[in-house]
Scaffold this active site. Structure first.
Site, mmCIF file in Angstrom:
data_model
loop_
_atom_site.group_PDB
_atom_site.id
_atom_site.type_symbol
_atom_site.label_atom_id
_atom_site.label_comp_id
_atom_site.label_asym_id
_atom_site.label_seq_id
_atom_site.Cartn_x
_atom_site.Cartn_y
_atom_site.Cartn_z
ATOM 1 C CD GLU A 157 -2.906 1.023 2.393
ATOM 2 O OE1 GLU A 157 -2.812 0.109 3.229
ATOM 3 O OE2 GLU A 157 -3.854 1.841 2.365
ATOM 4 C CD GLU A 163 -1.821 6.650 8.442
ATOM 5 O OE1 GLU A 163 -1.873 5.431 8.651
ATOM 6 O OE2 GLU A 163 -2.733 7.269 7.849
ATOM 7 C CG ASP A 190 -6.479 4.303 1.807
ATOM 8 O OD1 ASP A 190 -7.199 5.298 1.677
ATOM 9 O OD2 ASP A 190 -6.406 3.638 2.855
ATOM 10 C CG HIS A 193 -3.080 6.571 2.625
ATOM 11 N ND1 HIS A 193 -2.957 7.113 3.880
ATOM 12 C CD2 HIS A 193 -3.389 5.262 2.821
ATOM 13 C CE1 HIS A 193 -3.170 6.177 4.798
ATOM 14 N NE2 HIS A 193 -3.442 5.040 4.176
ATOM 15 C CG HIS A 216 -7.980 0.323 1.651
ATOM 16 N ND1 HIS A 216 -6.790 0.254 2.349
ATOM 17 C CD2 HIS A 216 -8.592 -0.888 1.829
ATOM 18 C CE1 HIS A 216 -6.689 -0.938 2.921
ATOM 19 N NE2 HIS A 216 -7.757 -1.652 2.609
ATOM 20 N NE ARG A 222 -7.902 6.241 6.591
ATOM 21 C CZ ARG A 222 -6.813 5.578 6.858
ATOM 22 N NH1 ARG A 222 -6.168 5.801 7.963
ATOM 23 N NH2 ARG A 222 -6.339 4.688 6.007
ATOM 24 C CD GLU A 251 -7.804 0.987 5.678
ATOM 25 O OE1 GLU A 251 -7.355 1.881 4.945
ATOM 26 O OE2 GLU A 251 -7.071 0.124 6.203
#
Ligand code: LER
Ligand code: MN
Length: 281
Positions: A157, A163, A190, A193, A216, A222, A251
């Site tokens: 990913e 992060e 994702d 991100h 994702h 989010r 997610e």
């Protein structure tokens, strides 16, 4: 004309919190039943310990509900247990790989994909990037070989800079995996991100093309798609252009609560699919 995937998955765990992007909480069997009831075709497992994944009744429920396990997350190996695939200690790297093996064994039983995200760890301030890449390369080679023998696909990913401090963009991850000649390794993108890292979410997806193995979905904050400002019609169109046929897994943070978010996520995405079809054909 390409058709867009209609394989939707929802994140599930034995323990959810407001700060982690997992929607349904409870025993695997109960979560699978809920996932089916809300219209998902799969569940993505987020369990802090592979031993907590109770498979005893899971096979029957998966079969009865005709639902799959799309992916198994491994981030807890680093976030909770502090083991990473790039640790300077050979012993710690070996332990991290062995932990991933435990998830791979479960993935093999459930015909699922293994997700490599945070478990790749973070670079130290004085670490040499080439050395870190070479450690990750070695760890990934070992674990992908193990997964390959067990018929388990692996996805790596792209994660935002706050992060993980390396492999943040789609292109970086794609270039990294192309250094492997391992057919079971693909990219996971994702949208949360990507909203932070990419110049264009759609172009970044197109760059991956057939190397994109898993997706994702979460909005810019989010929360569930539709609760922020990502244009999911464009994202869906990009996936359609590259003929993506894998899972779209939600997610998202459980806001205002996990069940509402799961229902809103699937409802909104189905609506955006229809709109994308009308706008882009
Ligand atoms: C894992 O898929 C991910 O996206 C990370 O941000 C973990 O929270
Ligand atoms: Mn993710």
């Amino acid at each position: 004309m390409n058709r867009i995937t209609n394989k939707y998955s929802v994140t599930i765990s034995d323990c959810i919190s407001k700060k982690t992007p997992v929607l349904l909480e409870g025993k695997i069997t109960d979560c699978i039943k809920k996932a089916k009831q809300y219209g998902f075709s799969a569940a993505e497992l987020h369990y802090s310990d592979p031993k907590k994944i109770d498979l005893s009744d899971a096979f029957d429920v998966l079969e009865n509900e005709s639902i799959s396990v799309s992916g198994i997350a491994t981030g807890a190996i680093y976030v909770i247990h502090k083991l990473s695939l790039i640790d300077e200690s050979n012993t710690i790297r070996k332990k991290a790989i062995e932990r991933v093996y435990e998830y791979v064994d479960i993935a093999n039983k459930l015909s699922s994909t293994i997700i490599i995200g945070c478990v790749r760890g973070n670079m130290g301030a004085n670490d040499d990037k080439e050395m870190i890449y070479s450690r990750l390369n070695e760890s990934m080679r070992i674990l992908c070989k193990y997964a390959y023998k067990k018929n388990v696909p692996v996805v790596l990913e792209a994660i935002n800079r706050y992060e993980n401090n390396y492999l943040n963009t789609s292109l970086e991850v794609k270039n990294f995996i192309e250094t492997f000649e391992i057919p079971n390794l693909k990219v996971l993108l994702d949208t949360f991100h990507m909203n932070i890292e990419e110049i264009s979410i759609e172009k970044a997806m197109e760059v991956c093309g057939d190397k994109l193995g898993y997706v994702h979905f979460a909005d810019s904050n989010r929360y569930y798609p539709g609760a922020g400002h990502i244009d999911f019609k464009k994202v869906i169109n990009a996936l359609k252009k590259i003929n993506y046929q894998g899972y779209i897994s939600f997610e998202c943070l459980p806001w205002p609560d996990g069940i509402t978010a799961a229902n809103k996520a699937i409802e909104n995405i189905k609506r955006y699919m229809g709109k994308a079809e009308r706008i882009y054909g």
